[in-house]
Scaffold this motif. Structure first.
Motif, PDB file in Angstrom:
ATOM      1  N   THR A   1     -18.760  -4.770  40.515  1.00 27.15           N
ATOM      2  CA  THR A   1     -17.921  -5.644  41.348  1.00 27.15           C
ATOM      3  C   THR A   1     -16.463  -5.466  40.933  1.00 27.15           C
ATOM      4  N   LEU A   2     -15.569  -5.964  41.774  1.00 27.88           N
ATOM      5  CA  LEU A   2     -14.138  -5.869  41.464  1.00 27.88           C
ATOM      6  C   LEU A   2     -13.813  -6.644  40.179  1.00 27.88           C
ATOM      7  N   ALA A   3     -14.437  -7.825  40.020  1.00 33.27           N
ATOM      8  CA  ALA A   3     -14.179  -8.626  38.818  1.00 33.27           C
ATOM      9  C   ALA A   3     -14.601  -7.855  37.568  1.00 33.27           C
ATOM     10  N   ARG A   4     -15.784  -7.221  37.621  1.00 34.58           N
ATOM     11  CA  ARG A   4     -16.266  -6.440  36.474  1.00 34.58           C
ATOM     12  C   ARG A   4     -15.332  -5.264  36.190  1.00 34.58           C
ATOM     13  N   LYS A   5     -14.811  -4.673  37.252  1.00 36.03           N
ATOM     14  CA  LYS A   5     -13.891  -3.549  37.080  1.00 36.03           C
ATOM     15  C   LYS A   5     -12.620  -4.004  36.355  1.00 36.03           C
ATOM     16  N   MET A   6     -12.077  -5.126  36.792  1.00 30.68           N
ATOM     17  CA  MET A   6     -10.836  -5.623  36.175  1.00 30.68           C
ATOM     18  C   MET A   6     -11.062  -6.005  34.714  1.00 30.68           C
ATOM     19  N   GLN A   7     -12.212  -6.626  34.436  1.00 30.00           N
ATOM     20  CA  GLN A   7     -12.520  -6.998  33.046  1.00 30.00           C
ATOM     21  C   GLN A   7     -12.602  -5.749  32.166  1.00 30.00           C
ATOM     22  N   LEU A   8     -13.232  -4.714  32.726  1.00 27.82           N
ATOM     23  CA  LEU A   8     -13.423  -3.485  31.957  1.00 27.82           C
ATOM     24  C   LEU A   8     -12.091  -2.770  31.715  1.00 27.82           C
ATOM     25  N   VAL A   9     -11.240  -2.766  32.729  1.00 25.04           N
ATOM     26  CA  VAL A   9      -9.903  -2.173  32.570  1.00 25.04           C
ATOM     27  C   VAL A   9      -9.168  -2.890  31.427  1.00 25.04           C
ATOM     28  N   ALA A  10      -9.259  -4.220  31.421  1.00 18.97           N
ATOM     29  CA  ALA A  10      -8.566  -5.005  30.385  1.00 18.97           C
ATOM     30  C   ALA A  10      -9.092  -4.650  28.998  1.00 18.97           C
ATOM     31  N   LYS A  11     -10.407  -4.497  28.889  1.00 19.97           N
ATOM     32  CA  LYS A  11     -11.003  -4.193  27.593  1.00 19.97           C
ATOM     33  C   LYS A  11     -10.598  -2.790  27.121  1.00 19.97           C
ATOM     34  N   VAL A  12     -10.670  -1.822  28.033  1.00 22.95           N
ATOM     35  CA  VAL A  12     -10.307  -0.448  27.662  1.00 22.95           C
ATOM     36  C   VAL A  12      -8.834  -0.391  27.235  1.00 22.95           C
ATOM     37  N   GLN A  13      -7.988  -1.137  27.940  1.00 22.90           N
ATOM     38  CA  GLN A  13      -6.568  -1.179  27.557  1.00 22.90           C
ATOM     39  C   GLN A  13      -6.409  -1.766  26.147  1.00 22.90           C
ATOM     40  N   ASP A  14      -7.180  -2.795  25.840  1.00 25.22           N
ATOM     41  CA  ASP A  14      -7.143  -3.376  24.487  1.00 25.22           C
ATOM     42  C   ASP A  14      -7.478  -2.311  23.445  1.00 25.22           C
ATOM     43  N   GLU A  15      -8.539  -1.546  23.700  1.00 26.05           N
ATOM     44  CA  GLU A  15      -9.011  -0.572  22.702  1.00 26.05           C
ATOM     45  C   GLU A  15      -7.930   0.488  22.439  1.00 26.05           C
ATOM     46  N   VAL A  16      -7.299   0.952  23.500  1.00 23.56           N
ATOM     47  CA  VAL A  16      -6.245   1.952  23.319  1.00 23.56           C
ATOM     48  C   VAL A  16      -5.060   1.322  22.572  1.00 23.56           C
ATOM     49  N   GLY A  17      -4.770   0.076  22.893  1.00 27.51           N
ATOM     50  CA  GLY A  17      -3.726  -0.653  22.161  1.00 27.51           C
ATOM     51  C   GLY A  17      -4.046  -0.755  20.676  1.00 27.51           C
ATOM     52  N   HIS A  18      -5.325  -0.989  20.358  1.00 24.17           N
ATOM     53  CA  HIS A  18      -5.724  -1.044  18.940  1.00 24.17           C
ATOM     54  C   HIS A  18      -5.454   0.297  18.260  1.00 24.17           C
ATOM     55  N   GLY A  19      -5.735   1.373  18.999  1.00 23.15           N
ATOM     56  CA  GLY A  19      -5.456   2.703  18.464  1.00 23.15           C
ATOM     57  C   GLY A  19      -3.989   2.831  18.084  1.00 23.15           C
ATOM     58  N   GLN A  20      -3.111   2.388  18.960  1.00 25.84           N
ATOM     59  CA  GLN A  20      -1.668   2.479  18.670  1.00 25.84           C
ATOM     60  C   GLN A  20      -1.306   1.676  17.423  1.00 25.84           C
ATOM     61  N   LEU A  21      -1.821   0.444  17.339  1.00 27.88           N
ATOM     62  CA  LEU A  21      -1.512  -0.404  16.179  1.00 27.88           C
ATOM     63  C   LEU A  21      -1.986   0.266  14.880  1.00 27.88           C
ATOM     64  N   LEU A  22      -3.163   0.879  14.941  1.00 30.60           N
ATOM     65  CA  LEU A  22      -3.767   1.436  13.726  1.00 30.60           C
ATOM     66  C   LEU A  22      -3.097   2.742  13.295  1.00 30.60           C
ATOM     67  N   TYR A  23      -2.772   3.609  14.247  1.00 32.06           N
ATOM     68  CA  TYR A  23      -2.046   4.836  13.872  1.00 32.06           C
ATOM     69  C   TYR A  23      -0.695   4.474  13.266  1.00 32.06           C
ATOM     70  N   ARG A  24      -0.110   3.419  13.784  1.00 24.00           N
ATOM     71  CA  ARG A  24       1.176   2.946  13.238  1.00 24.00           C
ATOM     72  C   ARG A  24       1.015   2.564  11.760  1.00 24.00           C
ATOM     73  N   VAL A  25      -0.055   1.847  11.434  1.00 23.12           N
ATOM     74  CA  VAL A  25      -0.297   1.448  10.043  1.00 23.12           C
ATOM     75  C   VAL A  25      -0.629   2.677   9.200  1.00 23.12           C
ATOM     76  N   ALA A  26      -1.438   3.570   9.764  1.00 26.48           N
ATOM     77  CA  ALA A  26      -1.897   4.741   9.000  1.00 26.48           C
ATOM     78  C   ALA A  26      -0.736   5.672   8.659  1.00 26.48           C
ATOM     79  N   GLU A  27       0.204   5.845   9.594  1.00 23.06           N
ATOM     80  CA  GLU A  27       1.267   6.839   9.351  1.00 23.06           C
ATOM     81  C   GLU A  27       2.137   6.458   8.153  1.00 23.06           C
ATOM     82  N   ASP A  28       2.269   5.162   7.870  1.00 22.44           N
ATOM     83  CA  ASP A  28       3.072   4.747   6.712  1.00 22.44           C
ATOM     84  C   ASP A  28       2.403   5.128   5.386  1.00 22.44           C
ATOM     85  N   LEU A  29       1.133   5.506   5.440  1.00 20.72           N
ATOM     86  CA  LEU A  29       0.451   5.940   4.217  1.00 20.72           C
ATOM     87  C   LEU A  29       0.704   7.417   3.942  1.00 20.72           C
TER      88      LEU A  29
END
Lengths: 311, 103
Positions: free
Chosen positions: A66-94
């Motif tokens: 459904t459209l609602a499920r699609k939007m929820q999934l888009v939001a979740k996938v965006q979160d995961e990629v955002g987590h990647g950015q936050l974590l690479y940022r922390v890792a690079e300082d090491l």
């Protein structure tokens, strides 16, 4: 293996005393080379897993029911990629350049979590991933909010906050299928059956097979052991399977009252070792997709570079 | 000390400060990588304000940040008893004053 660095015993003792007092280490402070390497290994692997974990779910965005499920999934996938950015940022300082980390992932030189080497065959797989894979990740990451490396502990607070939303969303998806038609229930059971082994592998080998465990625990780069986390996970999520009248895929699984823990059938650890080496059923395809996306989006990186040069 | 000392390409890493409501201060919530401040704001909005409440964002390149060293945390501990600076030290007075007013 990293070369063994002979640390100044006095400095090392002082460092260990700080950790023992519950103090937290910042990127700008002195740390033993092995501590730095272990933190980097852990955080880089976590960052890689966020990026690679977005891929199996991303496959389902165009096919969400459904459209609602699609939007929820888009939001979740965006979160995961955002987590990647936050974590690479922390890792690079090491001490490892971010570009190098991204390239090592693309070339298959660095690891990502075992569960993301498996296919997501049906919509029920999405529900199972959201509940059980995110649920398992939450056990590890929740405990690591108390880890000794302060920048990692800080980003984990935000990551866990968002993972909590993912699990709630997953339970909503899971419930819809579990309370659905016989076909939907059968689809959910099938997904659960296929994901059981990878999920049991999720926390890694038994503590007795984990060579660096004692150092990692002493330095609080690990807060709970693999076996503790696996038990904690089972206590929280086995009831969810049972309450909906689904079958726990392991016929040997039972609660042992005397030991206060679940007894389960050993998953095939040989499969785990193959999978994390990049020999899983989907390892090469996911890396190929990651590479294709990286190339397709090269123009974005170029545009940013030119923007920067023009500024 | 310069925070930029440990941050690779520090001039392209921006610390992001989010203000949740106008009655709160801006708080550091994380960083973004960007070629310039305007792009940093675009990315910061996507990363840090897509779910959390926000009325204003600041971005600051790491090269601009001067910081105390972590090992200097002790210098913020008072050398002598400074409890007189805190309202909680004046309870007795409050009790007497309150009784006189019939509280």
């Amino acid at each position: 293996m990293e070369p063994q660095v002979q640390e100044d015993p006095e400095r090392l003792a002082e460092f260990e005393a700080r950790i023992a007092r519950g103090e937290r280490i910042e990127a700008t402070e002195w740390m033993p080379a092995q501590y730095r390497a272990e933190c980097l290994r852990l955080i880089q692997m976590h960052a890689n897993s966020e990026i690679m974990g977005a891929l199996p779910e991303r496959e389902w965005i165009p096919r969400a029911p459904t459209l609602a499920r699609k939007m929820q999934l888009v939001a979740k996938v965006q979160d995961e990629v955002g987590h990647g950015q936050l974590l690479y940022r922390v890792a690079e300082d090491l001490g490892k350049p971010r570009r190098q980390m991204l390239e090592d992932l693309l070339a298959g030189r660095s690891k990502f979590h075992n569960v993301f080497h498996y296919p997501a065959e049906t919509w029920a797989d999405v529900a199972v991933i959201q509940v059980f894979v995110d649920g398992a990740a939450m056990q590890t990451q929740g405990s690591l909010r108390a880890c000794s490396y302060a920048p990692y502990a800080r980003v984990l607070k935000r990551i866990c906050y968002e993972e909590d939303f993912h699990i709630r969303l997953g339970i909503d998806n899971f419930k819809a299928l579990a309370e659905g038609t016989p076909r939907q229930r059968a689809m959910l059971q099938d997904a659960l059956d296929r994901w059981w082994t990878p999920i049991m592998h999720f926390f890694g080998p038994h503590d007795t097979d984990s060579p660096h465990l004692r150092t990692m625990m002493r330095w609080r780069i690990k807060v709970k052991t693999n076996d503790e986390l696996r038990q904690q996970f089972l206590r929280q999520f086995v009831p969810l399977i049972q309450e909906y009248g689904l079958r726990v895929p392991d016929p040997g699984l039972r609660w042992d009252e005397a030991r206060g823990e679940y007894v389960y059938t050993e998953p095939d650890w040989e499969e785990f070792r193959h999978v994390i080496r990049g020999e899983g059923p989907k390892s090469q395809q996911r890396l190929a997709l990651r590479n294709a996306v990286w190339r397709r989006h090269a123009w974005v990186r170029e545009a940013l570079e030119r923007w920067s040069a023009a500024a | 000390m310069k925070l930029a000392a440990v941050v690779p390409e520090a001039e392209r890493v921006y610390a992001v400060f989010r203000q949740e409501t106008k009655s709160e201060a801006h708080v550091h919530v994380g960083d973004v990588h960007a070629p310039d401040p305007r792009m940093a704001l675009v990315l910061a909005k996507e990363q840090f304000a897509r779910r959390d409440p926000c009325v204003s964002l600041w971005v600051v390149p790491y090269t601009a940040i001067e910081a105390t060293a972590p090992e200097d945390a002790e210098m913020f501990q008072p050398a002598t008893d400074k409890s007189y600076r805190f309202g909680g030290s004046y309870r007795e007075q409050q009790r007497v004053y309150g009784r006189r007013r019939g509280a």
